[in-house]
Motif scaffolding. Structure first.
Motif, mmCIF file in Angstrom:
data_model
loop_
_atom_site.group_PDB
_atom_site.id
_atom_site.type_symbol
_atom_site.label_atom_id
_atom_site.label_comp_id
_atom_site.label_asym_id
_atom_site.label_seq_id
_atom_site.Cartn_x
_atom_site.Cartn_y
_atom_site.Cartn_z
ATOM 1 N N SER A 155 24.395 36.176 36.774
ATOM 2 C CA SER A 155 25.795 35.608 36.789
ATOM 3 C C SER A 155 27.231 36.906 35.653
ATOM 4 O O SER A 155 28.531 36.497 36.427
ATOM 5 C CB SER A 155 26.384 34.120 36.258
ATOM 6 O OG SER A 155 25.192 34.271 34.892
ATOM 7 N N GLN A 156 26.914 36.886 34.876
ATOM 8 C CA GLN A 156 27.324 37.706 34.154
ATOM 9 C C GLN A 156 27.842 38.931 35.001
ATOM 10 O O GLN A 156 29.181 39.469 35.200
ATOM 11 C CB GLN A 156 26.910 38.336 32.935
ATOM 12 C CG GLN A 156 26.543 37.406 31.872
ATOM 13 C CD GLN A 156 25.767 37.713 30.695
ATOM 14 O OE1 GLN A 156 25.076 38.590 30.700
ATOM 15 N NE2 GLN A 156 26.078 37.093 29.895
ATOM 16 N N ARG A 157 26.572 39.319 36.134
ATOM 17 C CA ARG A 157 26.682 40.527 36.505
ATOM 18 C C ARG A 157 27.825 40.580 37.660
ATOM 19 O O ARG A 157 28.821 41.250 38.159
ATOM 20 C CB ARG A 157 25.997 41.049 37.068
ATOM 21 C CG ARG A 157 25.656 42.625 37.277
ATOM 22 C CD ARG A 157 24.212 43.559 38.097
ATOM 23 N NE ARG A 157 23.609 42.354 38.439
ATOM 24 C CZ ARG A 157 22.764 41.734 37.756
ATOM 25 N NH1 ARG A 157 22.472 42.744 36.754
ATOM 26 N NH2 ARG A 157 21.037 41.167 37.948
ATOM 27 N N GLU A 158 27.578 39.100 38.372
ATOM 28 C CA GLU A 158 29.301 38.684 39.461
ATOM 29 C C GLU A 158 30.068 38.474 39.028
ATOM 30 O O GLU A 158 31.360 38.728 38.930
ATOM 31 C CB GLU A 158 28.650 37.564 40.273
ATOM 32 C CG GLU A 158 27.102 37.496 40.650
ATOM 33 C CD GLU A 158 26.850 36.827 41.251
ATOM 34 O OE1 GLU A 158 27.417 35.318 41.310
ATOM 35 O OE2 GLU A 158 25.650 36.552 42.510
ATOM 36 N N ALA A 159 30.013 37.781 37.248
ATOM 37 C CA ALA A 159 31.386 37.683 36.863
ATOM 38 C C ALA A 159 32.151 38.738 36.534
ATOM 39 O O ALA A 159 33.411 39.274 36.430
ATOM 40 C CB ALA A 159 31.553 37.074 35.549
ATOM 41 N N ALA A 163 35.614 40.603 37.398
ATOM 42 C CA ALA A 163 36.363 40.598 36.930
ATOM 43 C C ALA A 163 37.564 42.113 37.028
ATOM 44 O O ALA A 163 38.479 42.450 36.888
ATOM 45 C CB ALA A 163 36.165 40.929 35.337
ATOM 46 N N GLY A 164 36.309 43.072 37.841
ATOM 47 C CA GLY A 164 36.744 44.641 38.514
ATOM 48 C C GLY A 164 37.240 44.207 39.745
ATOM 49 O O GLY A 164 38.431 45.484 39.650
ATOM 50 N N ARG A 165 37.416 42.882 40.806
ATOM 51 C CA ARG A 165 37.411 44.098 41.504
ATOM 52 C C ARG A 165 39.454 43.021 41.240
ATOM 53 O O ARG A 165 39.909 43.241 42.159
ATOM 54 C CB ARG A 165 37.200 42.977 42.685
ATOM 55 C CG ARG A 165 35.798 42.864 43.120
ATOM 56 C CD ARG A 165 35.748 42.077 44.663
ATOM 57 N NE ARG A 165 34.414 41.052 44.556
ATOM 58 C CZ ARG A 165 33.829 40.577 43.827
ATOM 59 N NH1 ARG A 165 32.763 41.640 43.951
ATOM 60 N NH2 ARG A 165 33.218 39.531 43.418
ATOM 61 N N GLU A 166 39.052 42.336 40.729
ATOM 62 C CA GLU A 166 40.755 41.211 40.251
ATOM 63 C C GLU A 166 41.471 42.311 39.562
ATOM 64 O O GLU A 166 42.674 42.669 39.392
ATOM 65 C CB GLU A 166 40.565 40.115 39.611
ATOM 66 C CG GLU A 166 40.155 38.826 39.821
ATOM 67 C CD GLU A 166 39.763 38.294 39.133
ATOM 68 O OE1 GLU A 166 39.905 37.815 37.451
ATOM 69 O OE2 GLU A 166 39.125 36.992 39.370
ATOM 70 N N GLN A 167 41.768 42.947 38.475
ATOM 71 C CA GLN A 167 41.548 44.060 38.119
ATOM 72 C C GLN A 167 42.196 45.583 38.663
ATOM 73 O O GLN A 167 43.521 45.868 38.949
ATOM 74 C CB GLN A 167 40.873 44.939 37.157
ATOM 75 C CG GLN A 167 41.145 45.947 36.442
ATOM 76 C CD GLN A 167 42.631 45.473 35.274
ATOM 77 O OE1 GLN A 167 42.978 44.779 34.970
ATOM 78 N NE2 GLN A 167 43.423 46.153 34.876
#
Length: 377
Positions: A155-159, A163-167
Motif C-alpha cells: 500500500s505504501q508503494r502504491e501510494a 503520489a508520483g503520478r499526481e506530481q
C-alpha cells in the motif's frame, strides 16, 4: 537494495530457518546413535525425511497448501522435518487463506500429538505437546504479521507511485498553463506590432501623394515598430529561460498613454475618455491585464475597421471594479482578415484569467467591446 537482491536474501533466510532446527535435531540424533548403534537406520530415515521436507519448501509459493500439509505429515516420522514444516506453515499463514490454513493447523497439531505420544503418554509427552502448541500458535501469529507487513509495504508503494503520478500531472499542467500564458503574451504583442506595420506599409503602398520626407518618416516608423516587436518578443520568450533571471518590467495602466501615442503616430484615430480614480491602488496584475486588453482591442479595430475612429473609455475605482469599453464603426461586409475572431478569443481568455467578464455586440452600427475587471477596495 533492489527487489531481486531483497528476494534472494528472503529465500536464504527462510532456508536458514528451516536448516537450524534440522541441525538441532540432527545433533540429538547423533548423540542417540552414538549410544545405541541399532538406531542408526532410524536416524538416517529421520534425516532423509527432513531433507525431503527441505526440498518440498521450494514449492511453498506456487503450492502453499499441499506443501504445508505434506511437510506437516512428515513430522510424524521425522524430527528433522520440523524446520521445513514450520517454514511452510508460516508461508501458508502469510497467504491468509483460512479454508486452507485452519485444516493445516489442525493437522500440524495432530501430527505433533502423534509424534509426542509415539512411545507412550507421560509427563514428557504433555510438556512436548504444550510446548509445540504454543510454538504453532506463535508461528500462526507470525505468519499473519508478515502478511500485514507485506500489505502495508504494498500500500505504501502504491501510494508513493500514485503520489508520483499526481506530481507529474501537476508538473505537466503547470507547463501547459505556462505555455498558454506565453502564447497569449506572444499573440498580444505580435498582433499589435504587426497590425501597426501593416497599416504603415499599406500607407506607403497606396499613398502616392506623400513627399520624400513623409515617406522617410513612415519607413522609419516601420523600422522602429519592427525593432520594438523583436524586443518585446525577446522579452516574452525570456520567460522560457530556466536560469532564474528576473523578468523585464511588464506594461500596466501607466503605459497606456504611450500606447495611444504610438498607435496615433502610426495613423490610427483614437479618442480616449479616462476617468479612473486612484489608479495607483490598482493591483499590478490587474493593470497588466487591462493594458493587454486595451492593446488587443485597438489591434482588432485596426483589423476590422481600418481607418475608422476608435473610442476607448476607461473608468472605475476601488470597490467598483475597472471598466474598459472600446468601440469602433462596424462596416458591413468587412473581412476579418487572417486570424479573424481569434482576437476576441484571446481577450475572453485574458479576461477570465483576471477574474472579470467580457461582452461584445454591434450597437447602432458600432462594434462595442465591454470588459469589467475586479478591483477590491
Amino acid at each position: 537494495m533492489d527487489d531481486r537482491t531483497e528476494n534472494q536474501l528472503g529465500i536464504a533466510l527462510r532456508y536458514l530457518c528451516a536448516v537450524l532446527p534440522m541441525l538441532f535435531y540432527g545433533v540429538i540424533l547423533a548423540v542417540v546413535v552414538s549410544q545405541d548403534r541399532d538406531r542408526l537406520a532410524w536416524a538416517l530415515a529421520d534425516v532423509g525425511l527432513g531433507v525431503i521436507g527441505l526440498v518440498l519448501i521450494r514449492w511453498r509459493r506456487r503450492r502453499p497448501w499441499p506443501t504445508a500439509l505434506a511437510t506437516a505429515l512428515l513430522t510424524v516420522f521425522s524430527t528433522t522435518a520440523t524446520g521445513p514444516a514450520q517454514v511452510a506453515y508460516v508461508s501458508l499463514g502469510t497467504h491468509r487463506r483460512w479454508r486452507q490454513f485452519i485444516p493445516v493447523m489442525v493437522v500440524s497439531w495432530l501430527c505433533l500429538v502423534a509424534r509426542s505420544s509415539w512411545n507412550g503418554v507421560n509427563q514428557a509427552t504433555v510438556v512436548s505437546v504444550v510446548t509445540g502448541t504454543v510454538i504453532l500458535g506463535g508461528l500462526a501469529v507470525f505468519g499473519l504479521y508478515l502478511r500485514g507487513r507485506r500489505d502495508l509495504a504494498v500500500s505504501q508503494r502504491e501510494a508513493a507511485l500514485a503520489a508520483g503520478r499526481e506530481q507529474l500531472q501537476r508538473i505537466e499542467q503547470a507547463k501547459l498553463a505556462e505555455r498558454a500564458k506565453i502564447a497569449q503574451e506572444m499573440h498580444d504583442v505580435l498582433a499589435h506590432r504587426i497590425s501597426l506595420l501593416s497599416m504603415l506599409a499599406g500607407g506607403l503602398a497606396y499613398r502616392t501623394d506623400l513627399t520624400a520626407e513623409e515617406t522617410r518618416e513612415t519607413a522609419l516608423a516601420i523600422q522602429e515598430n519592427a525593432h520594438q516587436s523583436l524586443n518585446e518578443l525577446r522579452g516574452v520568450l525570456g520567460t522560457l529561460r530556466s536560469d532564474g533571471a528576473l523578468e523585464a518590467p511588464q506594461p500596466n495602466l501607466a503605459h497606456l498613454d504611450a500606447l495611444f501615442d504610438e498607435v496615433r503616430a502610426a495613423g490610427q484615430q483614437v479618442e480616449v475618455d479616462d476617468t479612473i480614480d486612484d489608479r495607483e491602488l490598482l493591483p499590478t496584475q490587474t493593470g497588466r491585464h487591462a493594458y493587454r486588453i486595451v492593446q488587443e482591442a485597438l489591434t482588432n479595430a485596426r483589423k476590422h475597421a481600418p481607418g475608422s475612429r476608435v473610442t476607448a473609455e476607461l473608468g472605475g475605482r476601488p470597490g467598483d471594479g475597472l471598466r474598459i469599453r472600446v468601440s469602433n464603426p462596424a462596416p458591413a461586409g468587412t473581412s476579418a482578415g487572417p486570424g479573424g475572431r481569434l482576437g476576441l478569443v484571446g481577450l475572453a481568455e485574458r479576461t477570465r484569467m483576471a477574474g472579470g467578464t467580457i461582452s461584445h455586440a454591434v450597437q447602432n452600427g458600432r462594434f462595442v467591446l465591454d470588459v469589467r475587471l475586479p478591483w477590491e477596495a
